[in-house]
Design a protein around this motif. Structure first.
Motif, PDB file in Angstrom:
ATOM      1  N   ASP A   3       0.814  -1.217   0.000  1.00  0.00           N
ATOM      2  CA  ASP A   3       0.000   0.000   0.000  1.00  0.00           C
ATOM      3  C   ASP A   3       0.847   1.265   0.000  1.00  0.00           C
ATOM      4  OD1 ASP A   3      -2.365  -1.377  -0.125  1.00  0.00           O
ATOM      5  OD2 ASP A   3      -2.723  -1.350   2.037  1.00  0.00           O
ATOM      6  N   ARG A   6       2.208   1.481  -3.879  1.00  0.00           N
ATOM      7  CA  ARG A   6       1.277   1.105  -4.954  1.00  0.00           C
ATOM      8  C   ARG A   6       1.192   2.189  -6.039  1.00  0.00           C
ATOM      9  NH1 ARG A   6      -2.876  -2.591  -5.027  1.00  0.00           N
ATOM     10  NH2 ARG A   6      -2.484  -2.971  -2.834  1.00  0.00           N
ATOM     11  N   TYR A   7       1.061   3.442  -5.642  1.00  0.00           N
ATOM     12  CA  TYR A   7       0.940   4.540  -6.607  1.00  0.00           C
ATOM     13  C   TYR A   7       2.215   4.655  -7.441  1.00  0.00           C
ATOM     14  CZ  TYR A   7       0.839   9.233  -8.523  1.00  0.00           C
ATOM     15  OH  TYR A   7       0.905  10.296  -9.385  1.00  0.00           O
ATOM     16  N   ASN A  37      -7.159   1.177  -7.437  1.00  0.00           N
ATOM     17  CA  ASN A  37      -7.004   1.563  -6.037  1.00  0.00           C
ATOM     18  C   ASN A  37      -5.727   2.370  -5.796  1.00  0.00           C
ATOM     19  OD1 ASN A  37      -9.420   0.238  -5.383  1.00  0.00           O
ATOM     20  ND2 ASN A  37      -8.362  -1.692  -5.108  1.00  0.00           N
ATOM     21  N   TYR A  40      -5.325   8.090  -6.852  1.00  0.00           N
ATOM     22  CA  TYR A  40      -5.987   8.901  -5.828  1.00  0.00           C
ATOM     23  C   TYR A  40      -6.831  10.004  -6.435  1.00  0.00           C
ATOM     24  CZ  TYR A  40      -1.997  12.010  -6.603  1.00  0.00           C
ATOM     25  OH  TYR A  40      -1.051  12.815  -7.177  1.00  0.00           O
ATOM     26  N   GLU A  71      -8.771  -7.452  -9.124  1.00  0.00           N
ATOM     27  CA  GLU A  71      -8.546  -6.510  -8.032  1.00  0.00           C
ATOM     28  C   GLU A  71      -9.900  -6.008  -7.550  1.00  0.00           C
ATOM     29  OE1 GLU A  71      -6.112  -2.516  -6.795  1.00  0.00           O
ATOM     30  OE2 GLU A  71      -6.600  -2.767  -8.879  1.00  0.00           O
ATOM     31  N   GLU A  72     -10.184  -6.224  -6.301  1.00  0.00           N
ATOM     32  CA  GLU A  72     -11.456  -5.769  -5.753  1.00  0.00           C
ATOM     33  C   GLU A  72     -11.501  -4.247  -5.777  1.00  0.00           C
ATOM     34  OE1 GLU A  72     -14.347  -6.384  -1.887  1.00  0.00           O
ATOM     35  OE2 GLU A  72     -12.248  -6.966  -1.746  1.00  0.00           O
ATOM     36  N   ILE A  73     -12.552  -3.719  -6.378  1.00  0.00           N
ATOM     37  CA  ILE A  73     -12.725  -2.275  -6.456  1.00  0.00           C
ATOM     38  C   ILE A  73     -13.354  -1.819  -5.146  1.00  0.00           C
ATOM     39  CG2 ILE A  73     -13.799  -0.389  -7.727  1.00  0.00           C
ATOM     40  CD1 ILE A  73     -11.685  -2.040  -9.300  1.00  0.00           C
ATOM     41  N   LYS A  74     -12.618  -1.029  -4.410  1.00  0.00           N
ATOM     42  CA  LYS A  74     -13.086  -0.585  -3.097  1.00  0.00           C
ATOM     43  C   LYS A  74     -14.106   0.533  -3.204  1.00  0.00           C
ATOM     44  CE  LYS A  74      -8.763  -1.990  -0.998  1.00  0.00           C
ATOM     45  NZ  LYS A  74      -7.489  -1.585  -0.464  1.00  0.00           N
ATOM     46  N   ASP A  75     -14.018   1.330  -4.260  1.00  0.00           N
ATOM     47  CA  ASP A  75     -14.904   2.477  -4.420  1.00  0.00           C
ATOM     48  C   ASP A  75     -15.325   2.562  -5.885  1.00  0.00           C
ATOM     49  OD1 ASP A  75     -16.106   4.967  -4.660  1.00  0.00           O
ATOM     50  OD2 ASP A  75     -14.557   6.030  -3.526  1.00  0.00           O
ATOM     51  N   HIS A  78     -15.398   6.007  -7.497  1.00  0.00           N
ATOM     52  CA  HIS A  78     -14.051   6.462  -7.836  1.00  0.00           C
ATOM     53  C   HIS A  78     -13.613   5.852  -9.165  1.00  0.00           C
ATOM     54  CE1 HIS A  78     -10.017   7.946  -7.346  1.00  0.00           C
ATOM     55  NE2 HIS A  78      -9.509   6.726  -7.337  1.00  0.00           N
TER      56      HIS A  78
END
Length: 191
Positions: A3, A6-7, A37, A40, A71-75, A78
């Motif tokens: 985490d 990641r970016y 994810n 940002y 990859e589970e999309i959290k939002d 977004h």
């Protein structure tokens, strides 16, 4: 990758892909996997990719950003902002490995990418497996009704290729045509 980085990992991979595509003389679409994810702010995060494309002379309209269904999309809102921003800039989007992960048909109800890449597990043996044939036929019809182009992944035999063509799939990739290479363009066969 974690985490904390990641970016940076996502940005580094994008720049490397665009730079290498130009170096290899790729004139068609360049598909780049990205991590939703890790983004940002869509308008800010895309700037590094645009700058890299401008610096090497690679057309941004030839870039297709793929996000993995695995990859589970959290939002989801977004993700929609990312896709809308990228498409507004002339880039295309795709769902990779469709049929194998988190997104499924529910995501298609929320937004429509430009491309849908059918997972190789659904494609494999589509010429001999009646259930897979029926499932893919339905998925292809839904995608085309939503004006989404289909890419079939993982094609390994002439029978799979021909069945997919018969179902209306124009974009097909897999070992039947070429094996991937490292920083090179492989020789394409069986066209």
């Amino acid at each position: 990758m974690n985490d904390d980085n990641r970016y940076q990992f996502d940005q580094t991979c994008r720049v490397k892909a665009v730079t290498l595509a130009q170096k290899l003389g790729i004139e068609c679409r360049l598909n780049i996997n990205f991590l939703p994810n890790a983004v940002y702010e869509p308008a800010s995060c895309i700037q590094t990719t645009i700058k890299a494309a401008d610096e090497v002379g690679f057309p941004v309209e030839n870039i297709v950003f793929e996000f993995l269904e695995s990859e589970e999309i959290k939002d989801r809102e977004h993700l929609k902002r990312i896709v809308t921003d990228y498409q507004a800039r002339g880039m295309n989007t795709a769902i990779d490995d469709f049929g194998a992960g988190y997104a499924g048909l529910g995501l298609l109800a929320e937004y429509q990418p430009d491309f849908l890449k059918l997972d190789m597990l659904l494609v494999r043996d589509v010429d001999t497996d009646e259930k897979k044939h029926i499932i893919l036929k339905g998925m292809i019809e839904v995608a085309y009704a939503l004006n989404i182009r289909i890419i079939a992944e993982g094609v390994e035999t002439r029978g799979e290729m021909q069945t997919l063509k018969d179902l209306g799939v124009e974009l097909i990739q897999g070992y039947y045509f070429a094996k991937p290479g490292f920083e090179c363009l492989p020789n394409i066969q069986n066209l």
